[in-house]
Design a protein around this motif. Structure first.
Motif, short mmCIF file in Angstrom:
data_model
loop_
_atom_site.label_atom_id
_atom_site.label_comp_id
_atom_site.label_asym_id
_atom_site.label_seq_id
_atom_site.Cartn_x
_atom_site.Cartn_y
_atom_site.Cartn_z
N HIS A 113 10.22 10.46 -10.06
CA HIS A 113 10.83 11.64 -9.44
C HIS A 113 12.00 12.19 -10.23
N GLY A 114 12.85 11.31 -10.73
CA GLY A 114 14.08 11.83 -11.30
C GLY A 114 14.63 11.01 -12.45
N VAL A 115 15.79 11.46 -12.92
CA VAL A 115 16.58 10.70 -13.88
C VAL A 115 17.96 10.53 -13.25
N ASP A 116 18.50 9.33 -13.41
CA ASP A 116 19.78 9.01 -12.77
C ASP A 116 20.74 8.49 -13.82
N CYS A 117 22.02 8.85 -13.68
CA CYS A 117 23.01 8.15 -14.48
C CYS A 117 24.32 8.10 -13.70
N HIS A 118 25.06 7.06 -13.91
CA HIS A 118 26.37 6.90 -13.26
C HIS A 118 27.23 6.16 -14.26
N ILE A 119 28.29 6.81 -14.72
CA ILE A 119 28.97 6.27 -15.91
C ILE A 119 30.25 5.51 -15.60
N GLY A 120 30.66 5.50 -14.33
CA GLY A 120 31.87 4.75 -14.03
C GLY A 120 32.60 5.36 -12.87
N ILE A 164 17.75 15.47 -10.84
CA ILE A 164 18.69 14.80 -11.74
C ILE A 164 19.84 14.30 -10.88
N ASP A 165 20.09 13.02 -10.98
CA ASP A 165 21.16 12.39 -10.21
C ASP A 165 22.31 12.12 -11.18
N VAL A 166 23.41 12.85 -10.99
CA VAL A 166 24.52 12.74 -11.94
C VAL A 166 25.52 11.64 -11.57
N GLY A 167 25.17 10.87 -10.52
CA GLY A 167 26.02 9.74 -10.16
C GLY A 167 27.31 10.16 -9.46
N GLY A 168 28.21 9.22 -9.36
CA GLY A 168 29.51 9.51 -8.73
C GLY A 168 30.59 9.37 -9.77
N GLY A 169 31.76 8.97 -9.34
CA GLY A 169 32.80 8.62 -10.31
C GLY A 169 33.98 9.56 -10.43
N GLY A 179 0.81 -1.21 0.00
CA GLY A 179 0.00 0.00 0.00
C GLY A 179 0.85 1.26 0.00
N LYS A 180 1.99 1.18 -0.69
CA LYS A 180 2.87 2.35 -0.75
C LYS A 180 3.12 2.78 -2.19
N ILE A 181 3.64 3.98 -2.32
CA ILE A 181 4.06 4.49 -3.63
C ILE A 181 5.58 4.56 -3.63
N ALA A 182 6.20 3.94 -4.62
CA ALA A 182 7.67 3.94 -4.68
C ALA A 182 8.16 5.08 -5.55
N PRO A 183 8.99 5.98 -4.97
CA PRO A 183 9.60 7.05 -5.77
C PRO A 183 10.75 6.50 -6.61
N ILE A 184 10.78 6.85 -7.88
CA ILE A 184 11.84 6.28 -8.74
C ILE A 184 12.53 7.30 -9.64
N SER A 185 13.75 6.93 -9.99
CA SER A 185 14.45 7.44 -11.17
C SER A 185 14.76 6.22 -12.01
N LEU A 186 14.89 6.39 -13.30
CA LEU A 186 15.49 5.32 -14.07
C LEU A 186 16.97 5.65 -14.21
N ARG A 187 17.79 4.63 -14.02
CA ARG A 187 19.21 4.83 -14.29
C ARG A 187 19.40 4.63 -15.78
#
Ligand SMILES: *Cc1c(COP(=O)(O)O)cnc(C)c1O
Length: 427
Positions: free
Chosen positions: A199-206, A239-244, A146-154
């Protein structure tokens, strides 16, 4: 430019210190091998990162896998950090360390039902979803609860991070993220799911990326996706720009945090989005060293070859610091109390029964048996990748704060290493 300005490990009067404590004192007190962290360097790295983002809507999520020590997580939490986790275990650690669940993002390609439930129960900030099937699973787990999951796609922007193939994650042919080409369609599916909130867009390239251009190329692609989604009525809040971001191990010159932050923020001018970062290595890598003792010197025979191999066999091994064996990674190795006189070139190796068990090749050192060595830049992916291979107890971890020092993880006891094992009784 170094990624940590505070150089916490310096020579004073001919001996290597951690802040104001001689590393020889650490070795005398806690024995070797051990990891030694500088609290000032940890704080400085975090604050340098923050400084570059002053006045912007941002969240720095420390990538827990780089160093999951509770003491370090607790320190970063106290500075306002969020956390990037990749397992239910890391979730439990962050909570145990006093991290705020509403600042947790959950990455990783293999989230189990149980891990999703735990994260939904904790009320995390965002799931970074890495595949279509994960999206379906998350929707149904959230529905059951009974919850809503907040997401970004990586999303996988298909840029070359120009780093080691094992730590490059943004190219088309690796297991991480969803293909850039299918992301828009997947976002439309997600937006229509009753128990998913986009919620967002995520990427992490390395990892260990030492140039700015791959980050900026990836962000350009992400922004084109964000604009496209906007036309479909899907608005993106973060926008989640990841780490690296890389660090200096030898002579690499990664961008300074301020430079990196400025370049990222410039691309976001005029957009009403929160920016998230997932740095791991850059916050801890140069804030730690591994301290080890020379057990044996084994000098090669001059008659054997034109260049005989000398070995310095130390009491730390690939189970303590795996990066050299795994990635052929370079760590600077220095004597804690350098001697005058003639140096020799050594293979610095551990006691583990593997030819890959080395910490450094061809190192010019002037050492004797019993001397202490510091393996530098060991704060990231050091202890976190340590194992019990060869039934070796994992090392102690020590924090130094000014002239204070204390244990943040005790050395493992040998009997604990097989405490869970069962010898079947004869039948
Ligand atoms: C490992 C990882 C990070 C941290 O990478 P660093 O190179 O240590 O900064 C960030 N995000 C994700 C998803 C990761 O897997």
């Amino acid at each position: 430019m170094k990624t940590t300005d505070v150089n916490a490990f310096t020579l004073k009067n001919g001996a290597l210190f951690a802040e104001n404590v001689p590393l020889s004192t650490i070795a005398d007190t806690y024995h070797t091998p051990c990891y030694v962290y500088s609290k000032a360097a940890l704080i400085d790295a975090f604050q340098q990162f923050q400084l570059g983002l002053l006045g912007t809507n941002h969240l720095i999520c420390f990538a827990v896998k780089a160093n999951p020590s509770l003491a370090i997580l607790n320190l970063f939490a106290s500075l306002g950090a969020g956390f990037d986790i990749v397992s239910g275990g890391e979730l439990a650690r962050v909570l145990a360390a006093g991290g705020n669940p509403q600042k947790i993002v959950f990455s990783g390609v293999g989230k189990s039902h149980e891990e999703m439930r735990a994260a939904l129960n904790a009320g995390i900030l965002c799931f970074n979803v890495e595949s279509e099937n994960e999206l379906h699973r998350l929707n149904s787990v959230a529905a059951e609860m009974g919850k809503i999951a907040p997401i970004s796609l990586r999303v996988n922007p298909n840029v070359d991070a120009k780093t080691h193939p094992y730590i490059s994650t943004g190219l088309k042919n690796n297991k991480f993220g969803v293909a850039f080409e299918s992301a828009a369609q997947l976002y439309e599916q997600a937006a229509a799911m009753p128990n998913i909130a986009v919620h967002g867009v995520d990427c992490h390239i390395g990892s260990q990326i030492t140039e700015l251009s791959p980050f900026l190329d990836a962000l350009d692609r992400v922004l084109s996706l964000v604009d496209h989604l906007e036309t479909k009525g899907i608005s993106i809040a973060h926008i989640d720009v990841g780490g690296g971001i890389g660090i200096t191990y030898a002579d690499e010159t990664p961008p300074a945090f301020a430079e990196y932050a400025k370049a990222i923020m410039q691309k976001l001018v005029g957009r009403n989005v929160k920016v998230m970062f997932e740095p791991g290595r850059a916050l801890v890598g140069n804030a730690g060293v591994m301290l080890t003792k020379v057990e044996y010197l084994k000098m090669g025979n001059l008659d054997d070859a034109d260049k005989p191999k000398h070995f310095a066999i130390v009491d730390a091994a690939m189970n303590d610091l795996m990066r050299p064996a795994l990635y052929d990674a370079y760590h600077e190795i220095v004597a804690v109390e350098p001697r005058d006189g003639e140096a020799h070139t050594y293979e610095v190796v551990g006691p583990v029964c593997e030819s890959g068990d080395f910490l450094g090749h061809d190192r010019l050192l002037n050492i004797q048996e019993g001397d202490l060595l510091a393996v530098k830049s060991a704060g990231a992916y050091g202890m976190s990748m340590a194992s019990n291979y060869n039934t070796r107890a994992r090392a102690a971890e020590i924090m130094v704060d000014g002239d204070q020092h204390y244990v943040i993880r005790a050395r493992e006891k040998i009997e604990d290493l097989f405490a869970l094992e069962i010898v079947p009784s004869p039948r």
